[in-house]
Design a protein around this motif. Structure first.
Motif, PDB file in Angstrom:
ATOM      1  N   LEU A 234       0.823  -1.220   0.000  1.00  0.00           N
ATOM      2  CA  LEU A 234       0.000   0.000   0.000  1.00  0.00           C
ATOM      3  C   LEU A 234       0.854   1.265   0.000  1.00  0.00           C
ATOM      4  O   LEU A 234       0.388   2.342  -0.357  1.00  0.00           O
ATOM      5  CB  LEU A 234      -0.945   0.004   1.224  1.00  0.00           C
TER       6      LEU A 234
ATOM      7  N   THR B 280      -3.589  -8.087   0.628  1.00  0.00           N
ATOM      8  CA  THR B 280      -3.699  -6.683   0.200  1.00  0.00           C
ATOM      9  C   THR B 280      -5.138  -6.343  -0.207  1.00  0.00           C
ATOM     10  O   THR B 280      -5.652  -5.272   0.111  1.00  0.00           O
ATOM     11  CB  THR B 280      -2.721  -6.437  -0.976  1.00  0.00           C
TER      12      THR B 280
ATOM     13  N   LEU C 130      -7.543  -3.354   1.238  1.00  0.00           N
ATOM     14  CA  LEU C 130      -8.109  -2.270   0.412  1.00  0.00           C
ATOM     15  C   LEU C 130      -9.639  -2.280   0.475  1.00  0.00           C
ATOM     16  O   LEU C 130     -10.277  -1.223   0.502  1.00  0.00           O
ATOM     17  CB  LEU C 130      -7.634  -2.423  -1.034  1.00  0.00           C
TER      18      LEU C 130
ATOM     19  N   VAL D  61      -4.486  -0.181   6.656  1.00  0.00           N
ATOM     20  CA  VAL D  61      -4.615   0.969   5.745  1.00  0.00           C
ATOM     21  C   VAL D  61      -4.168   2.225   6.502  1.00  0.00           C
ATOM     22  O   VAL D  61      -3.414   3.058   5.978  1.00  0.00           O
ATOM     23  CB  VAL D  61      -6.076   1.122   5.254  1.00  0.00           C
TER      24      VAL D  61
END
Ligand code: URA
Length: 456
Positions: A93, A120, A124, A253
């Protein structure tokens, strides 16, 4: 041909032919070979392995199970990074927008949580509105506009990996060098990257526990990738302890944003910058890793990668303003605190936090899947307040834990408690990047980083 004969052949250690592999994979994707036969085959591969020729044939067959993404018309160079899987590993990220800010283009096709490791795509997907199921047209458009795009395998692009990946996740067949090699390279060939940096993890939280096994995986990935005409560098990196202070989808995140703003934890930044440096070298932006790292540090400090990350969030359906407002607040209501229990002396150092035990606990919290049909929680996970090397006293706060359910929390807490080890002296410093495995590359030093230049 019969699926059962192919399974029996592999069970008995036979080298499968390209035709047999094509039959098996194509019929599995078509739905005529059921999951139970594919699971038996994957287990046979797990125990018997594959020759390099078989691995290459499996990769080709998996790639040919769908279409590939045509990047013609978009200026490159196309450079991507792929990790073999870890706990708290959110480097993708940060790396994708960083590479884009260097003027590279990163067409990133990633995976979901696998076994005890994070994914990942799940991270997201925790951003409200963000879509990781892009059409090829969308993928191309966002890659051209923002310098990177992030998507998953679809029913059109590498469908064989989409199915096998989910099946291996729940049938204890992830830790296989040929299956990992084919899974990763089929995705990387389909996405169109010209150059690849592989982050091959070793340690308790990796699929390869031992550095020598990780090196075998790195050599398999490098050899197969080079044979496909890709420029490759692999780094062996430590995954004995989770990377950074956050484990969980939205939590990671948030921590990626911290990295993009200059506030990332030291271990996470070290691995991220070493990987970024190799992306800069492969993309022709730096002569060597040291120069690449310096360039990446300057680039991060310019704020351009953060800008591009937020632009990508908007492109892929999220709302950057809402994302920033949710920082520190998007948490599951089911939570607990874990406190230090160093034993009779009451004072000690944390000597180890076992990444595998943490990853396993995180699955119970709802970060990953126990069964293929399970959904993951965006808001479950944990935050470390102390990591190995920190002095602790009885009762100090070690972790805050968030779970999707009370049962999940009850299952995870004893595992997390067990993951923390104490000693009377601080542990030796961990080597985070053990080794680079790289064929020689030719840099293009004429192209240097221009923060103002943008990507469009
Ligand atoms: N990452 C992948 O894409 N596939 C694997 O099999 C393991 C890690």
């Amino acid at each position: 041909m019969r699926a059962v004969d192919i399974i029996a052949g592999k069970r008995d250690g036979k080298e499968l032919s390209r035709e047999e592999l094509a039959f098996f994979i194509n019929e599995y994707v078509a739905g005529t070979i059921p999951d139970y036969q594919a699971a038996a085959w994957a287990m046979a591969v797990f125990f018997r392995g594959m020759t390099p020729e078989e691995t290459a044939a499996l990769t080709d067959v998996m790639l040919a199970s769908g279409s590939t993404i045509d990047l013609s018309g978009i200026p490159g160079p196309f450079v991507d990074k792929h990790s073999t899987g870890g706990v708290g590993d959110k480097t993708s990220l940060v790396l994708a927008p960083l590479a884009a800010a260097l003027g590279l283009r990163d067409p990133m096709m990633s995976g979901r949580a696998l076994g005890h490791t994070g994914g990942t795509l799940d991270k997201l997907d925790s951003i409200p509105g963000y879509r990781t199921n892009l059409s090829v047209e969308e993928f191309r458009a966002f890659l051209a506009k923002d310098g990177f795009a992030m998507t998953g395998q679809t029913k059109d692009v590498v469908p064989a990996d989409r199915l096998l990946y989910a099946l291996r996740d729940v049938t204890a067949t992830v830790e296989s060098i040929p299956l990992i090699t084919a899974s990763i390279l089929a995705k990387k060939a389909a996405e169109g990257a010209e150059a690849l940096v592989f982050d091959v993890k070793y340690g308790s939280g990796a699929f390869m526990k031992d550095p020598s096994e990780a090196e075998k995986l790195a050599l398999s990935l490098t050899a197969a990738g080079t044979a496909m005409g890709k420029k490759i560098i692999a780094l062996l990196t430590n995954m004995d302890e989770p990377l950074g202070n956050m484990v969980g989808n939205f939590l990671e995140v948030e921590e990626s944003l911290d990295c993009l703003e200059g506030g990332g934890p030291a271990d996470l930044m070290e691995v991220t910058l070493e990987l970024a440096a190799r992306m800069a070298v492969l993309g022709g932006r730096a002569e060597n890793a040291a120069a690449g790292r310096k360039l990446c540090e300057q680039c991060l400090a310019s704020g351009k990668p953060r800008e591009l990350f937020l632009a990508n969030v908007a492109s892929q359906g999220g709302d950057p303003k809402q994302l920033l407002e949710m920082r520190g607040r998007r948490r599951s209501p089911v939570s607990a605190e874990l406190r230090a229990r160093p034993g009779p002396s009451g004072e000690a150092y944390i000597t180890r936090i076992d990444a595998y035990k943490v990853g396993h606990a995180a699955v119970s919290l709802g970060v990953g899947r126990g069964r293929t049909e399970d959904t993951v929680s965006p808001t479950a996970g944990l935050q470390f307040h102390k990591k190995s090397g920190c002095p602790v006293r009885e009762g100090d706060l070690l972790m805050t834990v968030w779970a999707a359910s009370e049962e999940g929390l009850a299952a995870a807490l004893p595992r997390l408690e067990e993951a923390v080890e104490y000693g009377s002296a601080p542990p030796a410093a961990r080597t985070l990047v053990l080794k680079e495995i790289a064929p020689r590359t030719t840099p293009r030093p004429d192209q240097s980083f221009q923060p103002e230049a943008g990507n469009a």
